[in-house]
Design an enzyme around this catalytic site. Structure first.
Site, PDB file in Angstrom:
ATOM      1  N   TYR A 155      -3.527  -2.516   8.166  1.00 21.28           N
ATOM      2  CA  TYR A 155      -4.062  -2.022   6.896  1.00 21.28           C
ATOM      3  C   TYR A 155      -4.347  -0.530   6.979  1.00 21.28           C
ATOM      4  CZ  TYR A 155      -7.212  -1.358   2.940  1.00 21.28           C
ATOM      5  OH  TYR A 155      -7.805  -0.886   1.796  1.00 21.28           O
ATOM      6  N   ASN A 182       0.781  -1.238   0.000  1.00 21.14           N
ATOM      7  CA  ASN A 182       0.000   0.000   0.000  1.00 21.14           C
ATOM      8  C   ASN A 182       0.813   1.287   0.000  1.00 21.14           C
ATOM      9  OD1 ASN A 182      -2.574  -1.339   0.151  1.00 21.14           O
ATOM     10  ND2 ASN A 182      -2.097  -1.848   2.268  1.00 21.14           N
ATOM     11  N   LYS A 200      -2.472   2.447   4.758  1.00 19.09           N
ATOM     12  CA  LYS A 200      -3.246   3.298   3.852  1.00 19.09           C
ATOM     13  C   LYS A 200      -3.144   4.768   4.259  1.00 19.09           C
ATOM     14  CE  LYS A 200      -5.673   2.315   0.893  1.00 19.09           C
ATOM     15  NZ  LYS A 200      -5.405   2.252  -0.573  1.00 19.09           N
TER      16      LYS A 200
END
Length: 316
Positions: free
Chosen positions: A142, A92, A146
């Site tokens: 996550y 990411n 991000k």
């Protein structure tokens, strides 16, 4: 206020569960689109495919590709999951680092749209809709990866290095879902289920905001045409829905006898802990973009069911 819509668009991660719809939405609006990803999957007509691993290429190589394509807009729709901080960073953050470095090498001004996530905010207050002014404080790997990617984009915008916008999307639903999502994998399980044996499902006691992926793609197109972009937009339905309600609807669509699917409410392991309540305030997108969701949840679930078979997940 909107400017002229983009003419040439590159979508990084253009074959993924969100990127493919972004490609289709731009193509439908008359843009010349190239989908850039590691591997090709069946695509709707209207755009080309270019094989490239953005996270592993050099900035100069990526800049050469973008220059050759003559793009005026780049959408970063890459995303990935992993069990470690290193894996999440590679999936990411690295592509955004490469992309920003590549944009600095281009002679002209290119609009950048970074597809972020509601999980960048971290756990949200139950019963309230979260606006863009909330200070992000993610707890999941996550969400942190991000957010780090979005901050790179926003920092570059503040320094005047690019024109960019972050669109923080809620959970997407609809055609061609990722098999790494709960509803996507459940649709496959329902298709493979033997009605005589039935199916046991554990459903988290959570309420979350879902937006149809086609509506999300339309918001990306709208944001790309905005003359004076906002730094961040929330993109969601603005309604927290009980996941058990979605499961019941999907079971009904599947045609399985309701009694053959045995649901149990319990906590489940999640890539985004703390997401028991997710609801965003998307009024800024409605006001500035003239955007609003068109698809109902039953319509989205029907489209999901119609496009899901027993295939493995398609990875960007």
């Amino acid at each position: 206020m909107t400017a002229h819509p983009p003419h040439r668009v590159a979508v990084l991660g253009g074959t993924g569960c969100v990127g493919r719809h972004v490609c289709a939405a731009f193509a439908e609006r008359g843009a010349r689109v190239v989908a850039i990803a590691r591997r090709e999957v069946p695509q709707p007509p209207g755009h080309r495919f270019l094989s490239l691993d953005v996270g592993r290429t050099t900035a100069s190589e990526l800049a050469s590709v973008l220059a050759e394509e003559g793009v005026d807009t780049v959408v970063n729709a890459t995303l990935g999951w992993g069990g470690s901080e290193e894996e999440m960073t590679r999936a990411n953050l690295r592509p955004v680092e490469r992309l920003l470095a590549a944009l600095r090498l281009l002679p002209g001004s290119v609009r950048l749209l970074q597809l972020g996530s509601v999980h960048e905010y971290g756990p949200l207050p139950r019963g309230a809709a979260t606006g863009e002014d909330v200070t992000p404080d993610p707890v999941s790997l996550y969400g942190r990866s991000k957010l780090a990617a979005s901050r790179l984009v926003l920092d570059a915008v503040r320094r005047g290095e690019c024109r960019g916008t972050v669109l923080r999307m809620t959970n997407t639903i609809g055609p061609h879902p990722s098999m790494e999502t709960f509803l996507g994998s459940l649709a496959v399980r329902l298709r493979q289920a033997d009605p005589a044996e039935g199916l046991d499902i554990t459903v988290a006691p959570a309420r979350r905001d879902y937006v149809d992926v086609r509506d999300a793609a339309a918001a990306v197109c709208d944001a790309a045409a905005l003359e004076v972009p906002e730094p961040v937009f929330n993109i969601g339905s603005g309604q927290a829905v009980d996941i058990q309600e979605l499961v019941r609807t999907l079971v009904a669509i599947s045609g399985l006898p309701p009694e053959s699917v045995r649901m149990r409410r319990a906590e489940v392991r999640s890539q985004s802990p703390g997401a028991d309540w997710v609801e965003v305030d998307a009024s800024l997108a409605r006001r500035r973009l003239g955007w609003q969701p068109r698809y109902s949840l039953p319509e989205s679930l029907r489209a999901m069911w119609d496009t899901v078979g027993g295939q493995a997940a398609e990875k960007v």
